[in-house]
Design a protein around this motif. Structure first.
Motif, PDB file in Angstrom:
ATOM      1  N   VAL A 138      31.202  26.449  32.304  1.00 46.69           N
ATOM      2  CA  VAL A 138      30.030  25.592  32.500  1.00 46.69           C
ATOM      3  C   VAL A 138      28.887  26.406  33.104  1.00 46.69           C
ATOM      4  N   GLU A 139      27.676  25.916  32.871  1.00 47.47           N
ATOM      5  CA  GLU A 139      26.491  26.561  33.457  1.00 47.47           C
ATOM      6  C   GLU A 139      26.230  25.979  34.837  1.00 47.47           C
ATOM      7  N   THR A 148      30.334  29.648  34.982  1.00 48.32           N
ATOM      8  CA  THR A 148      31.473  29.655  35.886  1.00 48.32           C
ATOM      9  C   THR A 148      32.587  28.849  35.236  1.00 48.32           C
ATOM     10  N   MET A 149      33.815  29.100  35.653  1.00 48.61           N
ATOM     11  CA  MET A 149      34.951  28.385  35.083  1.00 48.61           C
ATOM     12  C   MET A 149      35.185  27.095  35.862  1.00 48.61           C
ATOM     13  N   MET A 150      35.466  26.027  35.140  1.00 48.51           N
ATOM     14  CA  MET A 150      35.767  24.736  35.760  1.00 48.51           C
ATOM     15  C   MET A 150      37.115  24.253  35.238  1.00 48.51           C
ATOM     16  N   GLU A 151      37.876  23.659  36.128  1.00 51.87           N
ATOM     17  CA  GLU A 151      39.135  23.040  35.729  1.00 51.87           C
ATOM     18  C   GLU A 151      38.988  21.531  35.874  1.00 51.87           C
ATOM     19  N   THR A 152      39.477  20.789  34.892  1.00 48.23           N
ATOM     20  CA  THR A 152      39.465  19.332  34.985  1.00 48.23           C
ATOM     21  C   THR A 152      40.843  18.792  34.611  1.00 48.23           C
ATOM     22  N   SER A 171      37.555  17.203  38.882  1.00 46.16           N
ATOM     23  CA  SER A 171      37.087  18.510  38.418  1.00 46.16           C
ATOM     24  C   SER A 171      36.710  19.391  39.594  1.00 46.16           C
ATOM     25  N   TRP A 172      36.835  20.708  39.401  1.00 47.43           N
ATOM     26  CA  TRP A 172      36.508  21.676  40.455  1.00 47.43           C
ATOM     27  C   TRP A 172      36.230  23.034  39.823  1.00 47.43           C
ATOM     28  N   THR A 173      35.464  23.843  40.533  1.00 48.63           N
ATOM     29  CA  THR A 173      35.134  25.182  40.031  1.00 48.63           C
ATOM     30  C   THR A 173      35.811  26.288  40.837  1.00 48.63           C
ATOM     31  N   ASN A 174      36.389  25.955  41.979  1.00 47.98           N
ATOM     32  CA  ASN A 174      37.101  26.964  42.766  1.00 47.98           C
ATOM     33  C   ASN A 174      38.565  26.972  42.330  1.00 47.98           C
TER      34      ASN A 174
END
Length: 200
Positions: A138-139, A148-152, A171-174
């Motif tokens: 995602v931007e 950056t990478m996002m997990e959902t 969802s989170w990016t860390n």
């Protein structure tokens, strides 16, 4: 939601959850300052207050665009303003009232372009459904766009009480917190329930 009875959707609010003011026409910047102060305490370092306030304003505005029934920021590390977001949606189930159609519904209402995706059937206390886990790029940033990478993880559930479909997404990016957040998402999805609203 369908039927003669009126139903209300509830979900757990674990410590660290801050309910976002979606659909309330709030001024997100002012709301975020108050929420950060309330969460961290008035004596918290100004830098921490500013960081958390900035993140809360951004996630509130983003969640509001997605038009969920309700949504929360989940604070993982307040000092570093690290958060995840979880939200609940309520969709018309017409044509999708079977678990094998649920992935199609999710692609229609919450479209993504994942780099990795897995789909499994689940049986939650609120009903049968599917669980979709995705990793996507995602931007981020408003001025300097960066990827950056996002997990959902998303649960779509067929509750018995209504014809609608409940959708829970976290969802989170860390990604370093992924394992713990997947466990929390499962706990939250299991806590989803519909309760009848009694008149009077």
């Amino acid at each position: 939601m369908s039927g003669d009875a009126m139903w209300q959707c509830l979900i757990s609010e674990p410590e660290g959850s801050i309910r976002l003011p979606v659909g309330e026409n709030a001024e997100f910047g002012e709301w975020a300052k108050r929420a950060a102060r309330q969460y961290l305490g008035a004596d918290a370092p100004r830098g921490e207050l500013r960081e958390l306030s900035s993140v809360l304003a951004r996630v509130a505005a983003t969640a509001d665009l997605g038009d969920p029934t309700f949504a929360y920021a989940y604070v993982i590390d307040a000092a570093k303003a690290v958060t995840a977001v979880y939200e609940v949606h309520d969709y018309d189930g017409d044509g999708y009232r079977s678990t094998d159609r649920l992935p199609e519904l999710l692609e229609a209402v919450l479209p993504t372009s994942p780099e990795r995706r897995s789909v499994t059937e689940v049986n939650l206390p609120s009903g049968p459904g599917v669980r979709v886990q995705e990793i996507l790029s995602v931007e981020t940033g408003s001025l300097f766009k960066k990827k950056t990478m996002m997990e959902t993880v998303t649960y779509a559930v067929l509750p018995a009480q209504v014809d609608n479909i409940l959708v829970f997404r976290m969802s989170w990016t860390n990604l370093v917190f992924g394992e713990a957040l997947l466990e929390l998402a499962q706990t939250l999805a299991e806590s989803l329930e519909l309760t009848e609203i009694k008149e009077g």
